[in-house]
Design a protein around this motif. Structure first.
Motif, PDB file in Angstrom:
ATOM      1  N   ASP A 257       0.807  -1.226   0.000  1.00  0.00           N
ATOM      2  CA  ASP A 257       0.000   0.000   0.000  1.00  0.00           C
ATOM      3  C   ASP A 257       0.834   1.266   0.000  1.00  0.00           C
ATOM      4  N   VAL A 258       2.150   1.139  -0.165  1.00  0.00           N
ATOM      5  CA  VAL A 258       2.988   2.329  -0.088  1.00  0.00           C
ATOM      6  C   VAL A 258       2.698   3.277  -1.247  1.00  0.00           C
ATOM      7  N   ASP A 259       2.317   2.759  -2.396  1.00  0.00           N
ATOM      8  CA  ASP A 259       2.045   3.619  -3.544  1.00  0.00           C
ATOM      9  C   ASP A 259       0.896   4.583  -3.272  1.00  0.00           C
ATOM     10  N   SER A 260      -0.181   4.064  -2.690  1.00  0.00           N
ATOM     11  CA  SER A 260      -1.334   4.923  -2.448  1.00  0.00           C
ATOM     12  C   SER A 260      -1.012   6.008  -1.425  1.00  0.00           C
ATOM     13  N   ILE A 261      -0.179   5.679  -0.460  1.00  0.00           N
ATOM     14  CA  ILE A 261       0.219   6.685   0.529  1.00  0.00           C
ATOM     15  C   ILE A 261       1.167   7.699  -0.101  1.00  0.00           C
ATOM     16  N   ALA A 262       2.159   7.201  -0.834  1.00  0.00           N
ATOM     17  CA  ALA A 262       3.136   8.094  -1.451  1.00  0.00           C
ATOM     18  C   ALA A 262       2.487   9.065  -2.421  1.00  0.00           C
ATOM     19  N   SER A 263       1.442   8.615  -3.104  1.00  0.00           N
ATOM     20  CA  SER A 263       0.800   9.478  -4.096  1.00  0.00           C
ATOM     21  C   SER A 263       0.157  10.703  -3.474  1.00  0.00           C
ATOM     22  N   SER A 264      -0.109  10.653  -2.168  1.00  0.00           N
ATOM     23  CA  SER A 264      -0.756  11.786  -1.500  1.00  0.00           C
ATOM     24  C   SER A 264       0.251  12.767  -0.902  1.00  0.00           C
ATOM     25  N   ILE A 265       1.542  12.458  -1.001  1.00  0.00           N
ATOM     26  CA  ILE A 265       2.566  13.356  -0.453  1.00  0.00           C
ATOM     27  C   ILE A 265       3.488  13.782  -1.590  1.00  0.00           C
ATOM     28  N   PRO A 266       3.387  15.021  -2.060  1.00  0.00           N
ATOM     29  CA  PRO A 266       4.274  15.463  -3.135  1.00  0.00           C
ATOM     30  C   PRO A 266       5.732  15.483  -2.671  1.00  0.00           C
ATOM     31  N   ALA A 267       6.616  14.959  -3.514  1.00  0.00           N
ATOM     32  CA  ALA A 267       8.041  15.054  -3.237  1.00  0.00           C
ATOM     33  C   ALA A 267       8.494  16.502  -3.449  1.00  0.00           C
ATOM     34  N   PRO A 272      16.564  23.143  -5.355  1.00  0.00           N
ATOM     35  CA  PRO A 272      17.639  22.285  -5.870  1.00  0.00           C
ATOM     36  C   PRO A 272      18.025  21.241  -4.824  1.00  0.00           C
ATOM     37  N   ILE A 273      18.237  20.015  -5.273  1.00  0.00           N
ATOM     38  CA  ILE A 273      18.541  18.913  -4.356  1.00  0.00           C
ATOM     39  C   ILE A 273      19.780  18.169  -4.843  1.00  0.00           C
ATOM     40  N   ALA A 302      11.789  19.423 -15.652  1.00  0.00           N
ATOM     41  CA  ALA A 302      11.447  19.889 -14.303  1.00  0.00           C
ATOM     42  C   ALA A 302      12.305  19.248 -13.215  1.00  0.00           C
ATOM     43  N   ASN A 303      13.223  18.362 -13.582  1.00  0.00           N
ATOM     44  CA  ASN A 303      14.031  17.673 -12.574  1.00  0.00           C
ATOM     45  C   ASN A 303      14.852  18.656 -11.756  1.00  0.00           C
ATOM     46  N   ASN A 304      14.781  18.526 -10.438  1.00  0.00           N
ATOM     47  CA  ASN A 304      15.518  19.415  -9.530  1.00  0.00           C
ATOM     48  C   ASN A 304      16.583  18.675  -8.718  1.00  0.00           C
ATOM     49  N   ILE A 305      16.757  17.378  -8.959  1.00  0.00           N
ATOM     50  CA  ILE A 305      17.836  16.631  -8.300  1.00  0.00           C
ATOM     51  C   ILE A 305      19.053  16.764  -9.207  1.00  0.00           C
ATOM     52  N   VAL A 306      19.922  17.685  -8.880  1.00  0.00           N
ATOM     53  CA  VAL A 306      20.943  18.134  -9.823  1.00  0.00           C
ATOM     54  C   VAL A 306      22.260  17.393  -9.688  1.00  0.00           C
ATOM     55  N   GLY A 307      22.467  16.661  -8.598  1.00  0.00           N
ATOM     56  CA  GLY A 307      23.711  15.935  -8.419  1.00  0.00           C
ATOM     57  C   GLY A 307      23.524  14.735  -7.520  1.00  0.00           C
ATOM     58  N   ILE A 308      24.125  13.614  -7.912  1.00  0.00           N
ATOM     59  CA  ILE A 308      24.022  12.383  -7.116  1.00  0.00           C
ATOM     60  C   ILE A 308      25.421  11.775  -7.006  1.00  0.00           C
ATOM     61  N   ALA A 309      26.002  11.856  -5.809  1.00  0.00           N
ATOM     62  CA  ALA A 309      27.294  11.227  -5.556  1.00  0.00           C
ATOM     63  C   ALA A 309      27.060   9.841  -4.968  1.00  0.00           C
ATOM     64  N   ILE A 310      27.670   8.841  -5.569  1.00  0.00           N
ATOM     65  CA  ILE A 310      27.488   7.459  -5.122  1.00  0.00           C
ATOM     66  C   ILE A 310      28.840   6.906  -4.698  1.00  0.00           C
ATOM     67  N   GLY A 311      29.016   6.753  -3.391  1.00  0.00           N
ATOM     68  CA  GLY A 311      30.230   6.153  -2.878  1.00  0.00           C
ATOM     69  C   GLY A 311      30.049   4.646  -2.785  1.00  0.00           C
ATOM     70  N   TYR A 312      30.894   3.894  -3.475  1.00  0.00           N
ATOM     71  CA  TYR A 312      30.733   2.445  -3.517  1.00  0.00           C
ATOM     72  C   TYR A 312      32.048   1.765  -3.168  1.00  0.00           C
ATOM     73  N   ASN A 313      31.959   0.479  -2.854  1.00  0.00           N
ATOM     74  CA  ASN A 313      33.139  -0.303  -2.493  1.00  0.00           C
ATOM     75  C   ASN A 313      32.860  -1.768  -2.821  1.00  0.00           C
ATOM     76  N   VAL A 358      22.941  12.562 -17.744  1.00  0.00           N
ATOM     77  CA  VAL A 358      23.249  11.519 -16.762  1.00  0.00           C
ATOM     78  C   VAL A 358      24.681  11.650 -16.284  1.00  0.00           C
ATOM     79  N   GLN A 359      25.591  11.876 -17.185  1.00  0.00           N
ATOM     80  CA  GLN A 359      26.992  12.008 -16.812  1.00  0.00           C
ATOM     81  C   GLN A 359      27.231  13.218 -15.925  1.00  0.00           C
ATOM     82  N   GLN A 360      26.477  14.270 -16.143  1.00  0.00           N
ATOM     83  CA  GLN A 360      26.611  15.456 -15.298  1.00  0.00           C
ATOM     84  C   GLN A 360      25.979  15.238 -13.931  1.00  0.00           C
ATOM     85  N   MET A 361      24.949  14.411 -13.891  1.00  0.00           N
ATOM     86  CA  MET A 361      24.197  14.202 -12.653  1.00  0.00           C
ATOM     87  C   MET A 361      24.882  13.188 -11.728  1.00  0.00           C
ATOM     88  N   ILE A 362      25.354  12.078 -12.268  1.00  0.00           N
ATOM     89  CA  ILE A 362      25.876  10.971 -11.468  1.00  0.00           C
ATOM     90  C   ILE A 362      27.391  11.093 -11.315  1.00  0.00           C
TER      91      ILE A 362
END
Length: 401
Positions: A257-267, A272-273, A302-313, A358-362
């Motif tokens: 039921d997470v979809d129905s709940i999530a749909s009622s809360i705008p992200a 900028p994020i 409209a995307n506002n998630i402008v950067g995603i740093a992924i630290g992996y190992n 994608v290359q600029q974002m990730i």
């Protein structure tokens, strides 16, 4: 959490079989909340139970034994969902309920769902006021959320280490951060041999906690840039707060039921994020395939998630699970199992983003931590931050652009 209460009894009981958790492995945050109350002039700390309900202020007493082992339950075991559940605790204990409603000036209506919804709204507004006060006092220009991972009962020292590192590297003057430290119930191991028994439950908790974090984000009056920094399973909390990660949960056989709940809360789509995930204990492609699903869906423009740093190992012992990263709840992104970083890029391309976007974002950063055994390396948050060369690259992606 405000929106969960709207679904009331249906939500509370429809997930009973899935959310069953041993009571003595759940986290009681009130002791930590009381101990660090004096720090409220420096950071904002929010505490959440396993269903994403916010802990009230310290003035509202919470009996630890009744919270973990509800009086109405004769046998608190893995099938007892009312344990470590603030909604259930205040519903079952009239004295505590009266104190809660009186403090938040909510008149009893005879409908606890309705009353508790009003309490949660007051709690969110109170947090927003605290954030606003610190924004003004600190002249803050960025709000940074810190989210710990699985099997953590006191992440304060790790959070402080991060905050001091940001300061020592000279970013304070540039970004003027205000920190919101998130404390959520990622469960805790009793013996060290029971990690697998609680791991799946901790994963399940993130779907509700993420929506509580999203609700908090949208309640903040100060619309400054957000940066969310996570360790391990905290990545599931953060990604679920920023977009609807339905495909990941569907792969487990049920979205609960997470979809129905999530749909009622705008992200949050109005600021900028940037997202920084250190050894994220999540799948990559199955998570980011839903990147544009923000309740409502957005376009790439409209995307506002402008950067995603992924630290992996690749050698991280927890996310590789000794070479079983695809099993028991996929954690493939944290160890880049079979080039899972590429699957993130492919998922974003499938959402309509160009290769250049994608290359600029990730921004992937490969970390190295101390060896522990069998060629595997440490998973501890602080050990990753102590890898200074790679941690510096990680921070640069978040704070230099």
């Amino acid at each position: 959490m405000k929106v969960i209460v709207v679904f009331g009894v249906f939500f509370f009981f429809s997930i009973a079989a899935v959310m069953a958790q041993p009571a003595n492995r759940q986290v009681f945050w009130r002791d930590l909340q009381s101990r660090y109350e004096a720090d409220s002039n420096r950071v904002v700390r929010v505490y959440l139970d396993k269903f994403g309900y916010f802990y009230p202020v310290n003035a509202i007493p919470i009996d630890k034994q009744l919270f973990l082992f509800p009086a109405r339950e004769h046998n608190v075991n893995a099938s007892t969902i009312s344990s470590a559940n603030l909604y259930a605790y205040f519903h079952a204990n009239q004295t505590a309920q009266n104190a809660l409603l009186n403090y938040y000036q909510v008149s009893q209506t005879g409908n606890f769902d309705r009353d508790y919804k009003k309490v949660e709204e007051q709690e969110l507004r109170q947090i927003s006021r605290q954030v606003h006060r610190l924004v003004e006092n600190l002249q803050a220009k960025n709000i940074i959320f810190l989210v710990h991972g699985f099997n953590v009962t006191d992440p304060v020292s790790r959070y402080v280490f991060f905050e001091h590192s940001v300061s020592q590297k000279g970013y304070d003057t540039k970004i003027k951060p205000l920190y919101i430290e998130v404390y959520w119930d990622g469960l805790t191991s009793v013996s060290g041999t029971d990690l697998l028994a609680i791991w799946k439950h901790a994963q399940n908790n993130t779907r509700w906690v993420s929506l509580a974090l999203r609700d908090l984000m949208r309640h903040l009056d100060d619309r400054l840039p957000f940066t969310i920094v996570t360790h391990s399973l905290g990545a599931s909390v953060a990604t679920g707060a920023l977009f609807n990660t339905s495909s990941k949960w569907l792969a487990d056989g049920n979205t609960h039921d997470v979809d129905s709940i999530a749909s009622s809360i705008p992200a949050p789509v109005d600021v900028p994020i940037k997202l920084g995930m250190i050894v994220p204990a999540i799948p990559g492609g199955l998570t980011f395939v839903d990147f544009n699903h923000r309740s409502p869906d957005i376009t790439t423009v409209a995307n506002n998630i402008v950067g995603i740093a992924i630290g992996y190992n690749p050698k991280d012992y927890a996310t590789s699970k000794a070479f079983f990263s695809t099993s028991f709840g996929a954690t493939t992104l944290g160890c880049d199992h079979e080039n899972e970083l590429r699957n993130v890029s492919l998922a974003l391309r499938g959402c309509g983003y160009s290769l250049a976007q994608v290359q600029q974002m990730i921004y992937p950063v490969q970390f190295t931590t101390p060896n522990i055994a069998l060629g595997l390396q440490d998973h501890d948050f602080q050990k990753y931050m102590e890898d200074d060369v790679d941690f510096s690259l990680f921070l640069a992606k978040l704070f230099n652009e």
